[in-house]
Scaffold this motif. Structure first.
Motif, mmCIF file in Angstrom:
data_model
loop_
_atom_site.group_PDB
_atom_site.id
_atom_site.type_symbol
_atom_site.label_atom_id
_atom_site.label_comp_id
_atom_site.label_asym_id
_atom_site.label_seq_id
_atom_site.Cartn_x
_atom_site.Cartn_y
_atom_site.Cartn_z
ATOM 1 N N LEU A 68 0.845 -1.190 0.000
ATOM 2 C CA LEU A 68 0.000 0.000 0.000
ATOM 3 C C LEU A 68 0.880 1.239 0.000
ATOM 4 O O LEU A 68 1.821 1.332 0.800
ATOM 5 N N LEU A 69 0.588 2.176 -0.893
ATOM 6 C CA LEU A 69 1.329 3.431 -0.983
ATOM 7 C C LEU A 69 0.387 4.588 -0.680
ATOM 8 O O LEU A 69 -0.734 4.633 -1.194
ATOM 9 N N ILE A 70 0.835 5.514 0.158
ATOM 10 C CA ILE A 70 0.081 6.731 0.453
ATOM 11 C C ILE A 70 0.812 7.896 -0.189
ATOM 12 O O ILE A 70 2.000 8.113 0.060
ATOM 13 N N VAL A 71 0.099 8.645 -1.031
ATOM 14 C CA VAL A 71 0.688 9.759 -1.782
ATOM 15 C C VAL A 71 0.111 11.063 -1.259
ATOM 16 O O VAL A 71 -1.104 11.286 -1.334
ATOM 17 N N VAL B 287 3.274 -0.611 4.325
ATOM 18 C CA VAL B 287 2.842 0.702 3.824
ATOM 19 C C VAL B 287 4.053 1.594 3.603
ATOM 20 O O VAL B 287 4.995 1.600 4.405
ATOM 21 N N ARG B 288 4.017 2.355 2.519
ATOM 22 C CA ARG B 288 5.037 3.373 2.249
ATOM 23 C C ARG B 288 4.326 4.700 2.039
ATOM 24 O O ARG B 288 3.219 4.745 1.485
ATOM 25 N N VAL B 289 4.950 5.774 2.504
ATOM 26 C CA VAL B 289 4.390 7.117 2.381
ATOM 27 C C VAL B 289 5.321 7.949 1.519
ATOM 28 O O VAL B 289 6.541 7.974 1.736
ATOM 29 N N THR B 290 4.767 8.641 0.522
ATOM 30 C CA THR B 290 5.584 9.452 -0.373
ATOM 31 C C THR B 290 4.801 10.690 -0.803
ATOM 32 O O THR B 290 3.698 10.956 -0.298
ATOM 33 N N LEU C 299 3.174 -3.813 -4.999
ATOM 34 C CA LEU C 299 2.168 -2.774 -4.788
ATOM 35 C C LEU C 299 0.805 -3.209 -5.308
ATOM 36 O O LEU C 299 0.674 -3.632 -6.453
ATOM 37 N N ARG C 300 -0.220 -3.068 -4.459
ATOM 38 C CA ARG C 300 -1.575 -3.478 -4.830
ATOM 39 C C ARG C 300 -2.610 -2.378 -4.638
ATOM 40 O O ARG C 300 -3.721 -2.474 -5.171
ATOM 41 N N ALA C 301 -2.295 -1.335 -3.859
ATOM 42 C CA ALA C 301 -3.264 -0.267 -3.623
ATOM 43 C C ALA C 301 -2.532 1.035 -3.313
ATOM 44 O O ALA C 301 -1.401 1.027 -2.801
ATOM 45 N N ARG D 275 -8.598 1.411 6.003
ATOM 46 C CA ARG D 275 -9.013 0.015 6.156
ATOM 47 C C ARG D 275 -9.371 -0.609 4.804
ATOM 48 O O ARG D 275 -8.969 -1.738 4.486
ATOM 49 N N THR D 276 -10.161 0.129 4.023
ATOM 50 C CA THR D 276 -10.580 -0.383 2.723
ATOM 51 C C THR D 276 -9.375 -0.607 1.814
ATOM 52 O O THR D 276 -9.286 -1.634 1.116
ATOM 53 N N ALA D 277 -8.446 0.354 1.817
ATOM 54 C CA ALA D 277 -7.256 0.232 0.982
ATOM 55 C C ALA D 277 -6.371 -0.917 1.449
ATOM 56 O O ALA D 277 -5.805 -1.660 0.643
ATOM 57 N N ALA D 278 -6.235 -1.073 2.770
ATOM 58 C CA ALA D 278 -5.418 -2.163 3.308
ATOM 59 C C ALA D 278 -6.010 -3.514 2.924
ATOM 60 O O ALA D 278 -5.283 -4.452 2.569
ATOM 61 N N ASP D 279 -7.337 -3.613 2.975
ATOM 62 C CA ASP D 279 -7.977 -4.865 2.581
ATOM 63 C C ASP D 279 -7.757 -5.141 1.086
ATOM 64 O O ASP D 279 -7.491 -6.287 0.689
#
Length: 244
Positions: A66-69, A121-124, A159-161, A234-238
């Motif tokens: 999961l990546l958070i942009v 999870v990665r944050v960028t 990466l999936r989400a 939660r939805t993204a992690a799932d």
């Protein structure tokens, strides 16, 4: 930007090597001048601290699902600490939510040596330097895009989400997904909180989620509540197949 520090420069160390090259970038004169001025003048509350004052690389494991942009580092947050969403109120909200849904080892992120770990999870951000008034120019966004493209390529096996925080992150990420090998629907999907779009690729789809940015303006006014943020995460992690 010299050849050694280009995002497409050869590097045997994967994301770690990319992160080092990101931190050495001086491609945007306005951003270089601003981040260094902030690091020199400082905020009174941090007068005794040494500011990072450089581009801030992504944070998280190299096999993230999961990546958070986000948007860009905060002048006295990431630009001070050297880690995304660290040392400011936006980061307080984000990392608390990640902890609440089982994706972070602790609810706070204050410094690079605080022991925080992210789980899958990665944050960028699409812009790695703190911009004046938190507003990068379109030219600065486009100049920084190759870093995000290469980051996506390196994350591609796992990466999936992706969660895009705010319209800027969403719009900046869409062309990066295309360059990194995913198919973005036409017309381009519009940003919205709770939006979900599937990006096709031969090896498997990528689920893109929209979420209001964790800015103080959004969180103080209630436009984005902690529960709204947790629901998206939660939805993204799932969707990413992360255990919680």
């Amino acid at each position: 930007m010299d050849a050694a520090h280009r995002p497409d420069a050869a590097g045997p160390e994967g994301l770690a090597g990319l992160d080092r090259r990101v931190a050495d970038c001086r491609a945007c004169p306005r951003l270089v001048a601003w981040r260094e001025e902030v690091a020199a003048t400082k905020r009174a509350a941090f007068a005794d601290r040494t500011y990072w004052g450089r581009p801030v690389p992504g944070f998280g494991p190299p096999d993230a699902r999961l990546l958070i942009v986000g948007l860009a580092p905060a002048a006295h947050g990431g630009n001070r600490t050297g880690r995304m969403f660290t040392g400011d109120r936006s980061g307080d909200v984000l990392y608390r939510a990640l902890y609440d849904v089982g994706l972070a080892s602790q609810p706070t992120s204050v410094s690079t040596d605080d022991g925080l770990r992210l789980y899958g999870v990665r944050v960028t951000a699409p812009v790695h330097c703190a911009p004046p008034a938190n507003k990068p120019t379109p030219e600065e966004r486009d100049t920084c895009r190759p870093w995000l493209v290469q980051e996506l390529r390196l994350l591609r096996p796992t990466l999936r989400a992706v969660v895009a925080l705010g319209a800027f992150g969403w719009q900046a990420a869409l062309p990066a997904f295309t360059e990194a090998g995913w198919t973005v629907p036409r017309p381009r999907p519009a940003f919205g909180h709770g939006a979900r779009v599937t990006l096709a690729r031969t090896e498997g789809p990528l689920e893109l989620f929209g979420c209001f940015h964790v800015s103080q303006r959004n969180t103080f006014t209630g436009r984005l509540t902690p529960e709204m943020l947790r629901d998206v995460l939660r939805t993204a992690a799932d969707a990413a197949g992360l255990p919680r």
